[in-house]
Each structure stands twice: as structure tokens, then as C-alpha cells.
Scaffold this active site. Sequence first.
Site, PDB file in Angstrom:
ATOM      1  N   ALA A   5       0.816  -1.225   0.000  1.00 32.35           N
ATOM      2  CA  ALA A   5       0.000   0.000   0.000  1.00 32.35           C
ATOM      3  C   ALA A   5       0.843   1.267   0.000  1.00 32.35           C
ATOM      4  CB  ALA A   5      -0.910  -0.013   1.219  1.00 32.35           C
TER       5      ALA A   5
ATOM      6  N   GLY B 187      -2.343   0.383  -4.573  1.00 33.39           N
ATOM      7  CA  GLY B 187      -2.486   0.043  -3.152  1.00 33.39           C
ATOM      8  C   GLY B 187      -2.556   1.297  -2.303  1.00 33.39           C
TER       9      GLY B 187
ATOM     10  N   TYR C 266       4.594 -13.391 -14.455  1.00 35.23           N
ATOM     11  CA  TYR C 266       3.594 -12.447 -13.918  1.00 35.23           C
ATOM     12  C   TYR C 266       2.187 -12.896 -14.328  1.00 35.23           C
ATOM     13  CZ  TYR C 266       1.092  -7.958 -13.373  1.00 35.23           C
ATOM     14  OH  TYR C 266       0.191  -6.972 -13.033  1.00 35.23           O
TER      15      TYR C 266
HETATM   16  N1  LIG Z   1      -0.434  -0.608 -13.048  1.00 37.57           N
HETATM   17  C1  LIG Z   1      -1.119  -1.335 -13.888  1.00 37.57           C
HETATM   18  O1  LIG Z   1      -1.304  -0.975 -15.048  1.00 37.57           O
HETATM   19  C2  LIG Z   1      -1.696  -2.645 -13.469  1.00 37.57           C
HETATM   20  C3  LIG Z   1      -2.413  -3.387 -14.415  1.00 37.57           C
HETATM   21  C4  LIG Z   1      -2.981  -4.583 -14.036  1.00 37.57           C
HETATM   22  C5  LIG Z   1      -2.831  -5.033 -12.735  1.00 37.57           C
HETATM   23  N2  LIG Z   1      -2.111  -4.317 -11.842  1.00 37.57           N
HETATM   24  C6  LIG Z   1      -2.002  -4.862 -10.478  1.00 37.57           C
HETATM   25  O2  LIG Z   1      -2.233  -3.830  -9.540  1.00 37.57           O
HETATM   26  C7  LIG Z   1      -1.566  -4.151  -8.314  1.00 37.57           C
HETATM   27  C8  LIG Z   1      -0.821  -2.922  -7.806  1.00 37.57           C
HETATM   28  O3  LIG Z   1       0.212  -2.598  -8.720  1.00 37.57           O
HETATM   29  P1  LIG Z   1       0.653  -1.114  -9.002  1.00 37.57           P
HETATM   30  O4  LIG Z   1       0.455  -0.883 -10.439  1.00 37.57           O
HETATM   31  O5  LIG Z   1       0.065  -0.190  -8.020  1.00 37.57           O
HETATM   32  O6  LIG Z   1       2.241  -1.263  -8.790  1.00 37.57           O
HETATM   33  P2  LIG Z   1       3.250  -0.633  -7.732  1.00 37.57           P
HETATM   34  O7  LIG Z   1       3.075   0.840  -7.632  1.00 37.57           O
HETATM   35  O8  LIG Z   1       4.592  -1.150  -8.118  1.00 37.57           O
HETATM   36  O9  LIG Z   1       2.780  -1.282  -6.356  1.00 37.57           O
HETATM   37  C9  LIG Z   1       3.151  -2.578  -5.996  1.00 37.57           C
HETATM   38  C10 LIG Z   1       3.291  -2.629  -4.494  1.00 37.57           C
HETATM   39  O10 LIG Z   1       3.635  -3.968  -4.129  1.00 37.57           O
HETATM   40  C11 LIG Z   1       4.667  -3.878  -3.161  1.00 37.57           C
HETATM   41  N3  LIG Z   1       5.490  -5.080  -3.088  1.00 37.57           N
HETATM   42  C12 LIG Z   1       6.349  -5.563  -4.007  1.00 37.57           C
HETATM   43  N4  LIG Z   1       6.973  -6.632  -3.527  1.00 37.57           N
HETATM   44  C13 LIG Z   1       6.504  -6.846  -2.279  1.00 37.57           C
HETATM   45  C14 LIG Z   1       6.782  -7.798  -1.272  1.00 37.57           C
HETATM   46  N5  LIG Z   1       7.718  -8.729  -1.436  1.00 37.57           N
HETATM   47  N6  LIG Z   1       6.104  -7.719  -0.118  1.00 37.57           N
HETATM   48  C15 LIG Z   1       5.197  -6.749   0.096  1.00 37.57           C
HETATM   49  N7  LIG Z   1       4.913  -5.818  -0.817  1.00 37.57           N
HETATM   50  C16 LIG Z   1       5.564  -5.857  -1.983  1.00 37.57           C
HETATM   51  C17 LIG Z   1       5.502  -2.701  -3.602  1.00 37.57           C
HETATM   52  O11 LIG Z   1       6.330  -2.272  -2.533  1.00 37.57           O
HETATM   53  P3  LIG Z   1       7.760  -1.578  -2.816  1.00 37.57           P
HETATM   54  O12 LIG Z   1       7.473  -0.143  -3.132  1.00 37.57           O
HETATM   55  O13 LIG Z   1       8.501  -1.791  -1.554  1.00 37.57           O
HETATM   56  O14 LIG Z   1       8.364  -2.300  -3.982  1.00 37.57           O
HETATM   57  C18 LIG Z   1       4.398  -1.731  -3.969  1.00 37.57           C
HETATM   58  O15 LIG Z   1       3.951  -1.055  -2.828  1.00 37.57           O
HETATM   59  C19 LIG Z   1      -0.677  -5.343  -8.621  1.00 37.57           C
HETATM   60  O16 LIG Z   1      -1.295  -6.506  -8.139  1.00 37.57           O
HETATM   61  C20 LIG Z   1      -0.616  -5.368 -10.135  1.00 37.57           C
HETATM   62  O17 LIG Z   1      -0.411  -6.672 -10.639  1.00 37.57           O
HETATM   63  C21 LIG Z   1      -1.552  -3.128 -12.175  1.00 37.57           C
END
Ligand SMILES: NC(=O)c1ccc[n+]([C@@H]2O[C@H](COP(=O)([O-])OP(=O)(O)OC[C@H]3O[C@@H](n4cnc5c(N)ncnc54)[C@H](OP(=O)(O)O)[C@@H]3O)[C@@H](O)[C@H]2O)c1
Length: 382
Positions: free
Chosen positions: A129, A134, A290
Site C-alpha cells: 500500500a 495500493g 507475472y
Molecule cells: N499498473 C497497472 O497498469 C496494473 C495493471 C494490471 C494489474 N495491476 C495490479 O495492480 C496491483 C498494484 O500494482 P501497481 O500498479 O500499483 O504497482 P506498484 O506501484 O509497483 O505497487 C506494488 C506494491 O507492491 C509492493 N510489493 C512488491 N513486492 C513486495 C513484497 N515482497 N512484499 C510486500 N509488498 C511488496 C511494492 O512495494 P515496494 O514499493 O517496496 O516495492 C508496492 O507497494 C498489482 O497486483 C498489479 O499486478 C496493475
Amino acid sequence: MAALKYAGMDDTDSEDELPPGWEERSTKDGWVYYANHEEMKTQWEHPKTGKKKRCAGALPYGWEQETDDKGQIFYVDHINKRTTYFDPRQAFTIEDLQVKPKRYDGNSTALEILHARDLSDRVVLVTGANSGIGFETARTFALHGAHVILACRNQSRASKAVSLITEEWRKARVEAMTLDLASLRSVREFAEIFKARKLPLHILVCNAAVCTQPWDLTEDGLETTFQICHLGHFHLVQLLQDVLRHSAPARVVVVSSESHRFTDLVDSCGKVELNLLSPPQKEYWSMLAYNRAKLCNILFSSELHRRMSPHGVTCNALHPGNMMYTSIHRSWWLMTLLFTFARPFTKSMHVSSSLEEKREEVRDDRERYQLHTSADPCVSHR
Ligand SMILES: NC(=O)c1ccc[n+]([C@@H]2O[C@H](COP(=O)([O-])OP(=O)(O)OC[C@H]3O[C@@H](n4cnc5c(N)ncnc54)[C@H](OP(=O)(O)O)[C@@H]3O)[C@@H](O)[C@H]2O)c1
């Protein structure tokens, strides 16, 4: 103050105060009307502003609408064990003009979806988050009064996220806890600490993920993308499922992705091949890993729903939108390039100014509601 406005909790508009002898009530379907006790008449328009209003959103958690012997509607607050003729949703009325059947679409924001919901009795846990989707999810829940726990692997990034939310709304009940999904030990420690606090858990958002990571093994000997995106969450839900059940109605939301469609988990003979989930380096392609993990998210969510919904815990998986500019692309320059080009055409994390304007128009707040109920002669404690 802005935060309160987004969440429909800004300060009371004094022009809205009723003249003596008047009372505000609402019909079963949420239309507000005004009763003048001196003249024994009712009307739809506010006696001062002339505006018509309607309650927005559902009843707060734990409340129920009932009808008494005379056909009059009253409200039961099961948590505080009291009844009142005052509709708690009147804390969140909106002008009639703005009330159109709302359809949510790709441009809807989290704040719009939760608009006027009172989540002050809810405990929400969001993994990953501290950034992106998140963070926006956690922020929105917090601005609607929920107690939100940011479950993050990096404490300094998590504390920064907590500060951003509390800067926006000083009263936000938001905190960070350490959770590294790449370590099953960390997941277990997290669950133990969480359980020791004896908190309920109403909403668990399994959001954290990595994408396009180079091949690596976790301390548990499993491929990293698979463990972070799926297995870590799977384990977390297993460990917290009794808390979820005791907190029912509760829900688990798994943030998956449309990209789950571009893979499957069967071998060339059509048999489920579990070895595909944590492949050796020579068989690894990050995007495929992924996509498989995201497919696991959906299979998991659907099975979890089947098993837990009879106990009042629902589970859904979602696709948040395509190529939203978060930090998900950061591990691979090509992905960053693609996300950058796509950025003007895709959903953004930012609240648009038109939404801010809309929130400006939101009228009442929870403090007003508290004033009303404490002054309401009909309030009784059971
Ligand atoms: N962005 C898109 O276009 C998109 C599209 C489809 C689905 N999604 C899904 O949306 C969700 C959120 O992604 P987002 O786009 O918001 O990406 P993001 O900004 O990279 O957020 C991912 C989060 O997961 C955390 N994380 C990574 N590894 C971890 C671990 N080992 N333990 C605990 N936390 C961890 C990261 O923390 P750190 O900052 O410490 O790395 C970050 O807070 C994901 O499930 C992704 O698959 C996103």
C-alpha cells in the site's frame, strides 16, 4: 480539510441549519423531507435554501432500516444497540440535481466509488500500500474513516505513505506493518502480530505485486514473482481466515490483471503443470511468470469465494485498468518506455479537478450527524 471534502465529511454548511420547529427526515428510499411541527405540514424543499436533497450511499455498517407499527421508518444501530428515527445517511445528503443513476466506468476513482460511505467501523488491510493502486486504495478507505493497515515490505516507504494520508486528513486512522510477501516467515510473523492485536478484519486487499523482475529465488526456494504475487497472499489469507470469518461480513479483494488471459497452467498434453509456477532460470520469462501468478490470483479468488462465502466472507478478483502509470514497470526499461508512451491514454492515479469540485458540493458531515443523533429525542438505547 480537502480530505474531508473528498470523503464527504466536510464541515457543516450553516445556511442549511433548519429554523426552529422544523425537522429533517427521509423516506424509505432515501428522499429527504422537512416536517414543520408547528404548522403540522411536510415538504420536500429545504425551508431556507429551497433545495431538494437525497441521502447518498448505503446505511453505515451495522445499521438496519425497519418500519414500526404505524408504518414509520426507524433505524437500528446494532453495534451501539440503539434506535433512532433519524436516518444516519442524512449525514451524507446530496442535492437532488446531482443524483443521477451512477454508472461506474474506467474513469471512476476510488473516492467516487466510496463516496458517502461511512467506514469508521471497518478494519482494512492493504498489501503493497505504499505506492500506486495500493496507496490510492488505502488512502480512500482511510479518508472514509476506516482503520487502515498498510502491509508493506519497506518501512520507510510505508511510513512516508502513512504521513501522506495523515497530512491529508489528520484524523485518519492509518498505520504501517511490515510484510514481505517474498518470505513465508515474514507472512507468518505478520499474521501472528496482527492476530495478537485482536483486531477484526473486514476487508483484505491482496494488492502487492512485482512485474518483469529478473529471475530470482526467494528464501523459501521459490521463484520470486510467483511467491510475491500469489503464494505470499495465499498464505496470508490462510493464516487470517479465522479472523475474517469472525469479522463477517468481510471480504477479500485480489488485485489481478487482464494479462492472466495470455497464459495457462497446462502442459502440451493439457494437464495442469504445477512446475510452471516456479520455473528454473532457463525456462523463465518474467512477463509469463507475472501472467501465471495473475491467473493464480483469479483461480484462488474464485475457490476462496466458494469456500468462504457460506461464512459471510466474499472474495473477488479484479483488473484495475491497463498500463496505469505506477511503479509496476520499474524493473525493466522497455516496460517503463511502454508505460510512458501509454500514459496520456490510460487511467491515472490522480484525482481530477472536476472530482474535487464535485466533492466541494457535498453537503453534510459526520459531526453534524453526531449532533443530530445526540439531540434526537427519538434516540433510545436498548
Ligand atoms: N499498473 C497497472 O497498469 C496494473 C495493471 C494490471 C494489474 N495491476 C495490479 O495492480 C496491483 C498494484 O500494482 P501497481 O500498479 O500499483 O504497482 P506498484 O506501484 O509497483 O505497487 C506494488 C506494491 O507492491 C509492493 N510489493 C512488491 N513486492 C513486495 C513484497 N515482497 N512484499 C510486500 N509488498 C511488496 C511494492 O512495494 P515496494 O514499493 O517496496 O516495492 C508496492 O507497494 C498489482 O497486483 C498489479 O499486478 C496493475
